[in-house]
Design a protein around this motif. Structure first.
Motif, PDB file in Angstrom:
ATOM      1  N   LEU A   1      19.882  -3.223  -2.734  1.00 41.59           N
ATOM      2  CA  LEU A   1      19.537  -3.073  -4.149  1.00 41.59           C
ATOM      3  C   LEU A   1      18.562  -1.924  -4.370  1.00 41.59           C
ATOM      4  CD1 LEU A   1      19.150  -6.821  -5.221  1.00 41.59           C
ATOM      5  CD2 LEU A   1      20.826  -5.190  -6.108  1.00 41.59           C
ATOM      6  N   SER A   2      17.723  -1.637  -3.370  1.00 43.51           N
ATOM      7  CA  SER A   2      16.753  -0.555  -3.512  1.00 43.51           C
ATOM      8  C   SER A   2      17.427   0.815  -3.588  1.00 43.51           C
ATOM      9  CB  SER A   2      15.760  -0.573  -2.345  1.00 43.51           C
ATOM     10  OG  SER A   2      16.389  -0.169  -1.138  1.00 43.51           O
ATOM     11  N   LEU A   3      18.704   0.893  -3.226  1.00 43.87           N
ATOM     12  CA  LEU A   3      19.425   2.163  -3.331  1.00 43.87           C
ATOM     13  C   LEU A   3      19.597   2.603  -4.784  1.00 43.87           C
ATOM     14  CD1 LEU A   3      22.219   1.564  -0.663  1.00 43.87           C
ATOM     15  CD2 LEU A   3      20.181   3.003  -0.436  1.00 43.87           C
ATOM     16  N   GLU A   4      19.343   1.672  -5.711  1.00 40.08           N
ATOM     17  CA  GLU A   4      19.398   2.023  -7.131  1.00 40.08           C
ATOM     18  C   GLU A   4      18.478   3.196  -7.444  1.00 40.08           C
ATOM     19  OE1 GLU A   4      18.099   0.023 -11.418  1.00 40.08           O
ATOM     20  OE2 GLU A   4      17.945  -1.120  -9.567  1.00 40.08           O
ATOM     21  N   ALA A   5      17.309   3.214  -6.808  1.00 37.19           N
ATOM     22  CA  ALA A   5      16.324   4.251  -7.109  1.00 37.19           C
ATOM     23  C   ALA A   5      16.799   5.657  -6.750  1.00 37.19           C
ATOM     24  CB  ALA A   5      15.005   3.924  -6.410  1.00 37.19           C
ATOM     25  N   PRO A   6      17.195   5.927  -5.488  1.00 40.98           N
ATOM     26  CA  PRO A   6      17.675   7.280  -5.188  1.00 40.98           C
ATOM     27  C   PRO A   6      18.922   7.667  -5.978  1.00 40.98           C
ATOM     28  CG  PRO A   6      17.989   5.813  -3.303  1.00 40.98           C
ATOM     29  CD  PRO A   6      17.101   5.108  -4.259  1.00 40.98           C
TER      30      PRO A   6
ATOM     31  N   PHE B   1       8.688   9.355  -3.853  1.00 39.41           N
ATOM     32  CA  PHE B   1       9.930   8.569  -3.851  1.00 39.41           C
ATOM     33  C   PHE B   1      10.225   8.029  -2.449  1.00 39.41           C
ATOM     34  CE2 PHE B   1      11.812  11.198  -7.582  1.00 39.41           C
ATOM     35  CZ  PHE B   1      11.014  10.481  -8.470  1.00 39.41           C
ATOM     36  N   ALA B   2      10.025   8.886  -1.434  1.00 38.47           N
ATOM     37  CA  ALA B   2      10.288   8.475  -0.053  1.00 38.47           C
ATOM     38  C   ALA B   2       9.364   7.336   0.366  1.00 38.47           C
ATOM     39  CB  ALA B   2      10.121   9.672   0.889  1.00 38.47           C
ATOM     40  N   LEU B   3       8.092   7.399  -0.031  1.00 41.50           N
ATOM     41  CA  LEU B   3       7.148   6.342   0.311  1.00 41.50           C
ATOM     42  C   LEU B   3       7.541   5.017  -0.338  1.00 41.50           C
ATOM     43  CD1 LEU B   3       3.668   8.140   0.159  1.00 41.50           C
ATOM     44  CD2 LEU B   3       4.861   7.277   2.182  1.00 41.50           C
ATOM     45  N   ILE B   4       7.998   5.079  -1.583  1.00 37.50           N
ATOM     46  CA  ILE B   4       8.426   3.853  -2.262  1.00 37.50           C
ATOM     47  C   ILE B   4       9.630   3.250  -1.547  1.00 37.50           C
ATOM     48  CG2 ILE B   4       9.374   2.903  -4.407  1.00 37.50           C
ATOM     49  CD1 ILE B   4       7.752   5.002  -5.929  1.00 37.50           C
ATOM     50  N   PHE B   5      10.571   4.105  -1.143  1.00 37.07           N
ATOM     51  CA  PHE B   5      11.750   3.599  -0.448  1.00 37.07           C
ATOM     52  C   PHE B   5      11.369   2.996   0.910  1.00 37.07           C
ATOM     53  CE2 PHE B   5      15.424   4.099   2.371  1.00 37.07           C
ATOM     54  CZ  PHE B   5      16.386   3.418   1.628  1.00 37.07           C
ATOM     55  N   ILE B   6      10.452   3.674   1.632  1.00 37.44           N
ATOM     56  CA  ILE B   6       9.988   3.146   2.921  1.00 37.44           C
ATOM     57  C   ILE B   6       9.275   1.808   2.710  1.00 37.44           C
ATOM     58  CG2 ILE B   6       8.390   3.532   4.839  1.00 37.44           C
ATOM     59  CD1 ILE B   6       8.956   6.538   4.540  1.00 37.44           C
ATOM     60  N   ALA B   7       8.540   1.691   1.606  1.00 38.02           N
ATOM     61  CA  ALA B   7       7.852   0.434   1.296  1.00 38.02           C
ATOM     62  C   ALA B   7       8.853  -0.703   1.119  1.00 38.02           C
ATOM     63  CB  ALA B   7       7.002   0.597   0.040  1.00 38.02           C
ATOM     64  N   VAL B   8       9.947  -0.414   0.442  1.00 42.84           N
ATOM     65  CA  VAL B   8      10.983  -1.421   0.234  1.00 42.84           C
ATOM     66  C   VAL B   8      11.591  -1.841   1.569  1.00 42.84           C
ATOM     67  CG1 VAL B   8      13.254  -1.845  -0.780  1.00 42.84           C
ATOM     68  CG2 VAL B   8      11.504  -0.664  -2.111  1.00 42.84           C
ATOM     69  N   VAL B   9      11.920  -0.855   2.397  1.00 36.71           N
ATOM     70  CA  VAL B   9      12.511  -1.144   3.708  1.00 36.71           C
ATOM     71  C   VAL B   9      11.531  -1.930   4.578  1.00 36.71           C
ATOM     72  CG1 VAL B   9      13.416  -0.129   5.832  1.00 36.71           C
ATOM     73  CG2 VAL B   9      14.008   0.875   3.620  1.00 36.71           C
TER      74      VAL B   9
ATOM     75  N   PHE C   1       0.828  -1.210   0.000  1.00 36.98           N
ATOM     76  CA  PHE C   1       0.000   0.000   0.000  1.00 36.98           C
ATOM     77  C   PHE C   1       0.866   1.267   0.000  1.00 36.98           C
ATOM     78  CE2 PHE C   1      -3.349  -2.916   1.446  1.00 36.98           C
ATOM     79  CZ  PHE C   1      -4.386  -2.480   0.642  1.00 36.98           C
ATOM     80  N   LEU C   2       1.975   1.248   0.752  1.00 35.94           N
ATOM     81  CA  LEU C   2       2.889   2.395   0.733  1.00 35.94           C
ATOM     82  C   LEU C   2       3.451   2.605  -0.669  1.00 35.94           C
ATOM     83  CD1 LEU C   2       4.892   1.845   4.060  1.00 35.94           C
ATOM     84  CD2 LEU C   2       3.340   3.753   3.554  1.00 35.94           C
ATOM     85  N   CYS C   3       3.762   1.504  -1.318  1.00 34.64           N
ATOM     86  CA  CYS C   3       4.317   1.589  -2.663  1.00 34.64           C
ATOM     87  C   CYS C   3       3.302   2.161  -3.646  1.00 34.64           C
ATOM     88  CB  CYS C   3       4.765   0.195  -3.118  1.00 34.64           C
ATOM     89  SG  CYS C   3       5.720   0.190  -4.631  1.00 34.64           S
ATOM     90  N   ILE C   4       2.057   1.700  -3.556  1.00 36.16           N
ATOM     91  CA  ILE C   4       1.005   2.211  -4.438  1.00 36.16           C
ATOM     92  C   ILE C   4       0.802   3.711  -4.217  1.00 36.16           C
ATOM     93  CG2 ILE C   4      -1.482   2.135  -4.897  1.00 36.16           C
ATOM     94  CD1 ILE C   4      -1.343  -0.881  -4.323  1.00 36.16           C
ATOM     95  N   ALA C   5       0.808   4.132  -2.948  1.00 36.55           N
ATOM     96  CA  ALA C   5       0.656   5.561  -2.640  1.00 36.55           C
ATOM     97  C   ALA C   5       1.820   6.362  -3.202  1.00 36.55           C
ATOM     98  CB  ALA C   5       0.568   5.757  -1.127  1.00 36.55           C
ATOM     99  N   GLY C   6       3.023   5.829  -3.065  1.00 36.18           N
ATOM    100  CA  GLY C   6       4.181   6.526  -3.610  1.00 36.18           C
ATOM    101  C   GLY C   6       4.133   6.652  -5.113  1.00 36.18           C
ATOM    102  N   ILE C   7       3.719   5.569  -5.781  1.00 34.78           N
ATOM    103  CA  ILE C   7       3.605   5.586  -7.239  1.00 34.78           C
ATOM    104  C   ILE C   7       2.574   6.619  -7.683  1.00 34.78           C
ATOM    105  CG2 ILE C   7       2.865   4.237  -9.245  1.00 34.78           C
ATOM    106  CD1 ILE C   7       4.048   1.773  -7.819  1.00 34.78           C
TER     107      ILE C   7
END
Length: 300
Positions: free
Chosen positions: A252-257, A279-287, A133-139
């Protein structure tokens, strides 16, 4: 160097190699953006991975004695997943910005637990659902801000599909690398990737104009072959083999920032404040998906 010593050295440097891979990939989004504007997608991928396979085949020629049917199967499956992922990602890059392309690609880290559920019958927990859900919100925030303020453009959709197949590739690497030589497996992965790309190039894309291969394009291709393919993808495979899955996924998620950083630095992109929130929400979703915020809980 004995096999035991080699494994010990690779395991020791696995995490730093993954971080280095994400830095290379972050910078490669800008290079890919300029190259894809000149070469048809399949031709770009075919040339890139043909040379990458040749380089690794020559460097690790002594390991060919290990080749058997399981290596061929594993390398082909890994190459197919990566080919489909890169094809969608590259087609998406033609229609979106390199920064958005970098972040949407990172969604694969959130998809992985659900793929494992389908394959290994291990149900995702509440942290995985929260991450989705965090990822969807970030997108949503990323896609409705900036100059192209629309829900989703086709480039974003294609990139997300590519992200799904990157998740498939991660699952395939985990499955086929166990007990096998990662260098030979990666070489076969590149070779099968190149074959699929040439099929696409010959049947779905017009041949590029030879005049397009100027010094700028050749330099870009060389960077993609040596650093983004032979280097970064090999580093990723090593990292997945020798690093705990949760640690590897977060790294691997560090690729995005890094992708956005290099886009701002070299491609003159201007993300909006809301886009940064996305972007921050997507990163938090990954973490959240990969660590379950264990670092925030008190140790007993």
């Amino acid at each position: 160097m004995s096999e035991k010593t080699e494994n010990s050295v690779l395991a020791r440097f696995a995490s730093p190699l993954i971080v280095l891979a994400t830095i290379i990939w972050g910078s490669s989004f800008v290079v890919m953006k300029s190259s894809v504007n000149v070469l048809p997608t399949f031709w770009l991928l075919a040339i890139r991975f043909s040379f990458a396979a040749i380089v690794l085949a020559v460097v690790f020629w002594k390991r060919w004695k290990l080749l058997d049917r399981q290596y061929l199967v594993g390398g082909t499956v890994m190459g197919l997943c990566l080919f489909v992922a890169y094809a969608f990602q590259t087609f998406g890059l033609e229609q979106t910005t390199s920064g958005k392309n970098a972040f949407f690609t990172a969604v694969y880290c959130v998809i992985v637990p659900f793929l494992y559920w389908a394959i290994a019958r291990r149900r995702p927990d509440r942290y995985n659902v929260l991450a989705a859900f965090l990822c969807i919100a970030g997108i949503a925030l990323v896609s409705v801000t900036g100059e192209n303020a629309t829900a989703f453009n086709m480039g974003d959709v294609l990139t997300l599909i590519g992200g799904f197949f990157f998740a498939c590739h991660i699952v395939a690497v985990s499955k086929y690398s166990e007990g096998r030589d990662i260098f030979l497996l990666t070489t076969l992965q590149f070779a099968s990737f190149a074959i699929f790309s040439w099929i696409g190039a010959l049947f779905a894309s017009p041949a590029p104009d030879p005049a397009a291969f100027d010094s700028s394009l050749i330099f870009g291709l060389a960077y993609l072959v040596i650093f983004a393919s032979c280097g970064a993808l090999l580093f990723q495979n090593i990292g997945q083999k020798y690093t705990a899955p949760s640690t590897a996924a977060v790294l691997l998620s560090l690729e995005a920032p890094f992708g956005v950083f290099f886009s701002i630095l070299f491609a003159d992109e201007r993300p909006t404040p809301l886009m940064f929130v996305g972007f921050a929400l997507i990163f938090i979703a990954v973490v959240c998906s990969e660590t379950k915020f264990s670092f925030l809980r008190k140790k007993g």
